[in-house]
Structures are given as C-alpha cells and as structure tokens.
Design an enzyme around this catalytic site. Structure first.
Site, PDB file in Angstrom:
ATOM      1  CG  HIS A   1      -2.001  -1.024   1.158  1.00  0.00           C
ATOM      2  ND1 HIS A   1      -3.310  -0.726   0.884  1.00  0.00           N
ATOM      3  CD2 HIS A   1      -1.965  -2.378   1.298  1.00  0.00           C
ATOM      4  CE1 HIS A   1      -4.039  -1.828   0.864  1.00  0.00           C
ATOM      5  NE2 HIS A   1      -3.237  -2.851   1.121  1.00  0.00           N
TER       6      HIS A   1
ATOM      7  CG  ASP B   1       0.018   9.291   1.114  1.00  0.00           C
ATOM      8  OD1 ASP B   1      -0.017   8.078   1.385  1.00  0.00           O
ATOM      9  OD2 ASP B   1      -0.696  10.141   1.676  1.00  0.00           O
TER      10      ASP B   1
HETATM   11  P1  ADP Z   1      -3.045   6.444   5.247  1.00  0.00           P
HETATM   12  O1  ADP Z   1      -3.332   5.058   4.766  1.00  0.00           O
HETATM   13  O2  ADP Z   1      -1.615   6.819   5.200  1.00  0.00           O
HETATM   14  O3  ADP Z   1      -3.623   6.745   6.584  1.00  0.00           O
HETATM   15  P2  ADP Z   1      -5.045   7.468   3.329  1.00  0.00           P
HETATM   16  O4  ADP Z   1      -5.376   8.878   2.974  1.00  0.00           O
HETATM   17  O5  ADP Z   1      -4.866   6.563   2.158  1.00  0.00           O
HETATM   18  O6  ADP Z   1      -3.761   7.495   4.255  1.00  0.00           O
HETATM   19  O7  ADP Z   1      -6.210   6.850   4.187  1.00  0.00           O
HETATM   20  C1  ADP Z   1      -6.662   7.454   5.351  1.00  0.00           C
HETATM   21  C2  ADP Z   1      -8.037   6.894   5.688  1.00  0.00           C
HETATM   22  O8  ADP Z   1      -8.305   7.206   7.054  1.00  0.00           O
HETATM   23  C3  ADP Z   1      -9.138   7.527   4.855  1.00  0.00           C
HETATM   24  O9  ADP Z   1     -10.110   6.566   4.523  1.00  0.00           O
HETATM   25  C4  ADP Z   1      -9.706   8.606   5.788  1.00  0.00           C
HETATM   26  O10 ADP Z   1     -11.077   8.866   5.608  1.00  0.00           O
HETATM   27  C5  ADP Z   1      -9.458   8.014   7.148  1.00  0.00           C
HETATM   28  N1  ADP Z   1      -9.223   9.090   8.136  1.00  0.00           N
HETATM   29  C6  ADP Z   1      -8.330  10.076   8.085  1.00  0.00           C
HETATM   30  N2  ADP Z   1      -8.442  10.910   9.141  1.00  0.00           N
HETATM   31  C7  ADP Z   1      -9.434  10.414   9.887  1.00  0.00           C
HETATM   32  C8  ADP Z   1     -10.051  10.819  11.127  1.00  0.00           C
HETATM   33  N3  ADP Z   1      -9.666  11.889  11.822  1.00  0.00           N
HETATM   34  N4  ADP Z   1     -11.031  10.064  11.578  1.00  0.00           N
HETATM   35  C9  ADP Z   1     -11.449   8.982  10.904  1.00  0.00           C
HETATM   36  N5  ADP Z   1     -10.918   8.567   9.758  1.00  0.00           N
HETATM   37  C10 ADP Z   1      -9.924   9.263   9.246  1.00  0.00           C
HETATM   38  O1  F6P Z   2      -0.573   1.671   4.207  1.00  0.00           O
HETATM   39  C1  F6P Z   2      -0.428   2.577   5.228  1.00  0.00           C
HETATM   40  C2  F6P Z   2      -0.710   2.020   6.616  1.00  0.00           C
HETATM   41  O2  F6P Z   2       0.397   1.527   7.276  1.00  0.00           O
HETATM   42  C3  F6P Z   2      -1.742   0.925   6.603  1.00  0.00           C
HETATM   43  O3  F6P Z   2      -1.193  -0.355   6.633  1.00  0.00           O
HETATM   44  C4  F6P Z   2      -2.572   1.270   7.780  1.00  0.00           C
HETATM   45  O4  F6P Z   2      -3.918   1.098   7.466  1.00  0.00           O
HETATM   46  C5  F6P Z   2      -2.388   2.764   7.992  1.00  0.00           C
HETATM   47  O5  F6P Z   2      -1.196   3.089   7.389  1.00  0.00           O
HETATM   48  C6  F6P Z   2      -2.483   3.187   9.452  1.00  0.00           C
HETATM   49  O6  F6P Z   2      -1.362   2.776  10.171  1.00  0.00           O
HETATM   50  P1  F6P Z   2      -1.362   2.027  11.570  1.00  0.00           P
HETATM   51  O7  F6P Z   2      -1.980   0.692  11.353  1.00  0.00           O
HETATM   52  O8  F6P Z   2       0.072   1.976  11.948  1.00  0.00           O
HETATM   53  O9  F6P Z   2      -2.208   2.857  12.493  1.00  0.00           O
END
Ligand code: ADP
Ligand code: F6P
Length: 479
Positions: A162, A370
């Site tokens: 991912h 990212d």
């Molecule tokens: P990462 O996997 O690095 O966290 P992404 O942007 O791909 O980044 O995914 C983040 C996910 O977490 C999204 O589905 C988003 O809606 C969710 N998210 C981000 N901030 C919050 C929050 N404060 N509360 C709930 N969900 C959140």
């Molecule tokens: O791909 C990014 C990632 O490490 C995912 O595996 C995971 O959903 C997300 O970030 C949040 O990280 P963590 O599981 O360390 O809270």
C-alpha cells in the site's frame, strides 16, 4: 480449524475497540487507508482475515463479522516495540517514504520482525483451505509470502504494497535488503500503487538476486513472479450514499454556519504523520497570512490530524511541533471568535468526515510522499455538485490519476502558496470541469474495480472476484 478459500493477511484486524466478552465486535473503518479499502470488498465476500487485534498478550477468540472470519495474531509488548513500532514504522516506513525522516537501523528489531512474520505465515497456513488464495498486505509483512510458500506450496499467494516502494538507491541502504526482497518475491503476484514501484523491484531483483526481470514479471527461483500497478481506490457508492444522508447535509450546513458563511474553507485530513506534509502546509498558510495575501476575515483552515503511532518517537515530536505552530498561528493572526486555523486531533466517523468534505472549498492534500492517499479520492467523491478545488501533492500516488487537481510540489513552499491562492480564486466553471473529470475517473476506477483487477490478475479465472459487486451493481444505490 475452519478454513477459507480467500485469506487476507494484514498487520491489523479491522476491529473497533469494543470487543464484547463473547468476542462479538464490529468493523473499524479507519483511520488508515488499508482498512478503508478492504472494507468494501470483504463486506460481501466470504473470507478469513488474519491480523493483530490490538493490545498485547494472548488474543481472545473473536466472533465472525458477517461473512468475514477473524483469526487474531497475538503480540507481546516486546514484539509490538520491535516489529510494529521498530522495524515496520521506524525503519521501513521512513525509508519507503523517501527517507523524509531518518530511518532507524536497530539490529535488535530484525529478529522480532522475522519472528512475527513467521507467526502470521503460520496463522495464514492454518486457515487457508487447499488451493486457497492468500492475499498479504503491506510492508509489515514483507517476509510472509516466502515463508508461506515454504509452509503451503499449494496456495496462490498475492502481495500488495500500500505504501511506495522506494528507488534502488534508498532500498540498498537496508541492512536486510536481500531477505526483504526475497520475502516479497515469494508471492505469485506483487502489486503496487504506481508503475514506478514495479520498475524499482525489477531493477533490484536483477542487481541483488541476479534475477531476470521486466516491469511486469521477474524470473526468480525457477518461478515467474508477476508484478504490476493496481492503484487502490475508495467505495464511491458508499460516499455518495453518505452525501445524501440528511444528517450529513445538516451537519455540513451547521459547519458552514459555524466556520463563517462567507469564508473560504481550506480543509486537510491526515493521520498525524510526518509523511503528510502538515508542517510545510502550515508554513505556507502562515506566510500567506503574514504577507496579507490571505485574511482571517475571508479564509479559515481546518486541519484534522488523527492520532497515529503515538509511542514512536518521531511521531511524538511531530505532534508537539504542530501543536505549537497552530498555537502560534492563531496567536498571531486570529481574532476573537475568528481563529485562523481549527486543529482537531481526534478520530471522526464516516458521516462527520463526509460533512467536512462537503464544507471545504479547497481540500489541501500535500503529503511529501504517499502510496496513494484515499482522502483525496474521498473528497472528489463527496463533491456531487462538482464544486470545490483539490490541491494535490505530485508525490501522492493519487496524482497519477487525478490529473485535474491543482498539483503541487509540497517541498516548494512558495509554489505551495501560489497554488493555494490559485485554488482559492479559481473560476467556478474551471473548478466544475476539473471536478467532473476527476469524479468520472474515480467512479470508473473505484474500490471494486481495484479488487477485481488484482484478484483476476492473481487467479486468471475470475473465480476469486466472483463475489465482488460488478461495476453496475456497485453503482446502484444501496438500501
Ligand atoms: P493512510 O493510509 O496513510 O492513513 P489514506 O489517505 O490513504 O492514508 O487513508 C486514510 C483513511 O483514514 C481515509 O479513509 C480517511 O477517511 C481516514 N481518516 C483520516 N483521518 C481520519 C479521522 N480523523 N477520523 C477517521 N478517519 C480518518
Ligand atoms: O498503508 C499505510 C498504513 O500503514 C496501513 O497499513 C494502515 O492502514 C495505515 O497506514 C495506518 O497505520 P497504523 O496501522 O500503523 O495505524
């Protein structure tokens, strides 16, 4: 032991924190892209999910969630530190994200990473029925494909990364680079977010393992390991259904009222992570206020920064720096009842996130690096009326697809300032054209399309993808 024909293996189980004494529990969607992405698929597909349930010590048995069986993998306190906080999130995570933070190479963590990967592989081997497909996720479990192949040569093994897979110059810094590369190449199909990652792996396989390879296949250990880009996406239908909910519409109206009816709202939603570029973004915004190019009577920023990996040193330091910078910006530029920035260090449920997306005139997604960034896609899906501007980092995987965003290099603070201003004053017709094009793209390339593409590439036959909703069904409104 009950076995499944599809097994997903990921570091975390997708659980909320309220596991009942009888093991009953519910999906936890987020924060984090992985759980968000797999939710849409596993909602309707019979499968077993192997993962850590949170906490330390023996794992309690867990009840099924619908058609999904849960197989918890226990971790001790030492393992949590060495495997998750250490090797995964202090060595691999920063290195795979362009080393925007210095990776830590602690020799003690490697053995723990290996031990825990083996435990995941053994758990997967136990719950996979003969000839099953096992789909392993992300950098935490990079050794599992090879370990599982040794235990269960009969199963079909998929691996999906991912996060970004780094260029050879960076990967070569890893003291355990050989084992990590071999581990991943234990899969039949290795998927990435961007084509560049598959290219990087092919180069490394040639250099380190003497394997013959191209960007779509590597000949290694007498087997063909297929590779490719499968950009992950979101459940557009779910987002559209949320948009239409009266609670979300009312909440968005209320937010707009609270933030200022005539103000432009800038919004950012991130895990509190140094890869997300929050500090660069705050610098750009603060300089725009300082230079008088943006005024608090006209513009307000909302920064949602959900707590993440709070015991890891570099994350604690980041939180302190961000909170002091937000305090400084509000202290210098805010007015009574008119803060320059609202900072929310808390999780939100899906409906409240959707309301925030509906309220934002400009969504600012500026990670330094990212894998994909699903927040950018969620914002696009939330703009049913084709209004709003997306400012998007060139270094997010989403930039490959969302070409009509206001793309920016977040390291270039001057460029970031100019791009924010362009987005703030853009003509409605221009915004509408851009948003419509981006919405069309994510509607076509939603989470179901992603899973279908990956699983069909894995098994060739379409058997694995048979439970997934087809595009047309996925687009029909749900009850
Ligand atoms: P990462 O996997 O690095 O966290 P992404 O942007 O791909 O980044 O995914 C983040 C996910 O977490 C999204 O589905 C988003 O809606 C969710 N998210 C981000 N901030 C919050 C929050 N404060 N509360 C709930 N969900 C959140
Ligand atoms: O791909 C990014 C990632 O490490 C995912 O595996 C995971 O959903 C997300 O970030 C949040 O990280 P963590 O599981 O360390 O809270």
């Amino acid at each position: 032991m009950r076995q499944s024909s599809l097994v997903v293996v990921a570091n975390r189980l997708p659980l909320d924190d309220n596991v009942a004494p009888d093991g009953a529990c519910e999906w936890r969607r987020s924060p984090g892209g992985l759980a968000s992405a797999l939710h849409a698929i596993l909602e309707s597909t019979p499968a077993t999910w192997v993962g850590w349930g949170g906490g330390v010590g023996p794992a309690p048995p867990l009840a099924d969630i619908g058609t999904l069986r849960l197989r918890p993998v226990p971790l001790t306190e030492d393992e949590l530190r060495g495997y998750y906080e250490g090797f995964a999130n202090s060595t691999l995570w920063p290195l795979y994200h362009d080393a925007v933070e210095q990776p830590v190479f602690d020799r003690g963590w490697w053995e723990t990473y290996r031990t825990v990967n083996r435990r995941f592989a053994e758990a997967a081997a136990e719950v996979a029925e003969p000839g099953a497909a096992v789909w392993i996720q992300d950098y935490h479990l990079q050794l599992v494909p090879q370990m599982l192949r040794e235990l269960r040569p009969d199963v079909l093994i998929g691996f999906f990364m991912h996060v970004p897979f780094p260029p050879p110059e960076l990967f070569m810094q890893l003291p355990r680079r050989l084992e990590l590369l071999r581990g991943m190449l234990g899969a039949d199909l290795v998927g990435f977010q961007r084509p560049q990652a598959a290219h990087n792996v092919a180069q490394l396989a040639g250099k380190l393992l003497g394997a013959k390879g191209a960007d779509d296949a590597i000949l290694f250990d007498g087997r063909v390991v297929r590779t490719g880009a499968f950009p992950v996406s979101i459940d557009v239908t779910e987002m559209e259904a949320l948009n239409a909910r009266p609670y979300v519409v009312n909440q968005a109206r209320q937010l707009r009222h609270d933030l200022g009816l005539h103000k432009k709202v800038l919004l950012s939603v991130d895990r509190l992570d140094y890869t997300k570029g929050i500090e660069h973004r705050l610098t750009a915004y603060s300089e725009l206020l300082r230079d008088g190019r943006v005024k608090v009577r006209d513009v307000v920023m909302v920064q949602v920064a959900v707590p993440s990996r709070e015991r890891v040193e570099s994350y604690r330091g980041l939180k302190d720096r961000i909170e002091s910078e937000v305090g400084r910006i509000n202290g210098e530029y805010g007015r009574v009842g008119q803060p320059a920035i609202h900072y929310l260090n808390q999780p939100f449920d899906r409906a409240d996130l959707a309301a925030l997306y509906q309220t934002a005139d400009v969504m600012v997604v500026t990670p330094l690096r990212d894998g994909m960034n699903l927040v950018a896609k969620e914002y696009v899906a939330a703009r049913a009326d084709d209004t709003g501007a997306l400012v998007l980092s060139e270094f997010a995987g989403a930039a490959n697809e969302l070409e009509d965003a206001f793309q920016v290099n977040p390291h270039d603070v001057d460029g970031l300032k100019e791009t924010l201003l362009r987005a703030l004053v853009a003509e409605p017709a221009d915004l509408s054209r851009r948003m419509a094009a981006m919405r069309a793209h994510i509607t076509e390339n939603d989470i179901h399309a992603w899973a279908r593409a990956y699983l069909t590439a894995l098994d060739h036959s379409g058997q694995l993808a048979r439970h997934l909703p087809r595009q047309r069904e996925a687009l029909a409104p749900r009850a």
